[in-house]
Design an enzyme around this catalytic site. Structure first.
Site, PDB file in Angstrom:
ATOM      1  N   PRO A  81      42.598 -96.142 -58.142  1.00 53.69           N
ATOM      2  CG  PRO A  81      42.550 -94.171 -57.167  1.00 53.69           C
ATOM      3  CD  PRO A  81      42.927 -95.509 -56.700  1.00 53.69           C
ATOM      4  CD  GLU A  82      44.881 -99.714 -62.904  1.00 52.14           C
ATOM      5  OE1 GLU A  82      45.832 -99.484 -64.128  1.00 52.14           O
ATOM      6  OE2 GLU A  82      44.658-100.862 -62.297  1.00 52.14           O
TER       7      GLU A  82
END
Length: 273
Positions: free
Chosen positions: A2-3
């Site tokens: 996840p960014e």
DNA sequence: AGTGCGACCCGAACGC
DNA sequence: TGCGTTCGGGTCGCAC
């Protein structure tokens, strides 16, 4: 992995699922996930708190409770599942929030890298981990002069400083490569030698890449069912990252992979001089 | 202070 | 049902 865009997607998905529910108990299967306060204090303080809202700052998810913010960083593989209380726990569900509606919010993290903090609401922006964060990509204060000021005392490649969350939040290893490709800037170029024009390109492309990814995250997110996890998917079209040996989308030159600051970095030698 | 690097984790990919 | 090794991802803590 996840960014920022994935965190944004998780936030929106969870808001539709668990707002207004009350946390009646919490089970902590992997104590190192809780970074602050102690596990005992964490349990005591979060009990009976209602989930009022869910926000995001950088890559941090912020569960707004009545008296506290529960901050949650997913790192690479963290995700949230919402399952009925009687569902068997899988071995990677490390923190279980028991809700007052016969469901549980479960934090699952294969790599065990994710972290949580529970902080009094009035203090949340004044202390770590949020106090040291830089500007959001869509902040109007993100300007060429801001970057110039931040970069002037650094002697590091632009790729490295793009990952610095004290300057701009939300850029991870993958998006940094994409931003530099679109800006036609060599990842090894020292950040303090960039021209105003190049800095403006970085700002523009940061906004473009992250906004585009947020939209993609919004359209590709799996909808929740009882057996399925709620998590962001990372499925938008990448131009260079992970494309070693493939032709550049712009000029057909072969994309190469190097290490910059210890991180795998993909770029086109011809487009990004 | 700025900079570099190991540590934290474990599944996937790789090498043999 | 092959097994041992390497890699990667975000961030922090430590050494220089």
């Amino acid at each position: 992995m996840p960014e920022l865009p994935e965190v944004e997607t998780v936030k929106e998905t969870l808001k539709r699922q668990i707002l207004k529910n009350r946390i009646i108990d919490v089970k902590i299967n992997y104590p190192k996930t809780i970074e602050f306060p102690t596990v005992e204090e964490f349990k005591k303080q979060i009990k009976n708190q209602k989930i009022v809202d869910i926000k995001r700052r950088g890559k941090w998810l912020m569960f707004e409770l009545e008296d506290y913010y529960l901050l949650s960083h997913l790192r690479m593989e963290g995700k949230y599942n919402i399952k009925p209380t009687d569902t068997i726990q899988n071995k990677h569900e490390h923190v279980i929030f028991v809700l007052d509606n016969k469901f549980e919010l479960r934090y699952q993290d294969t790599r065990k890298f994710g972290k949580m903090h529970l902080i009094k609401k009035e203090e949340v922006y004044d202390r770590l981990p949020l106090s040291e964060l830089g500007l959001e990509p869509n902040d109007e204060n993100l300007t060429v002069s801001y970057l110039k000021e931040k970069y002037k005392n650094k002697n590091l490649p632009i790729k490295t400083v793009l990952l610095d969350q004290q300057i701009i939040v939300g850029i991870g290893n993958i998006y940094a490569d994409e931003i530099l490709f679109l800006s036609k800037i060599n990842p090894l170029k020292k950040s303090k030698t960039l021209t105003n024009k190049q800095l403006q390109l970085i700002i523009d492309n940061t906004k473009i890449v992250l906004e585009k990814a947020i939209k993609a995250g919004g359209t590709t997110i799996r909808s929740y069912t009882s057996s399925e996890g709620v998590h962001g998917l990372f499925q938008h079209e990448l131009l260079v990252h992970g494309k070693e040996g493939e032709p550049c989308k712009d000029c057909d030159e072969t994309i190469v992979k190097i290490k910059v600051g210890g991180r795998g970095t993909y770029y086109c030698k011809k487009c990004q001089k």
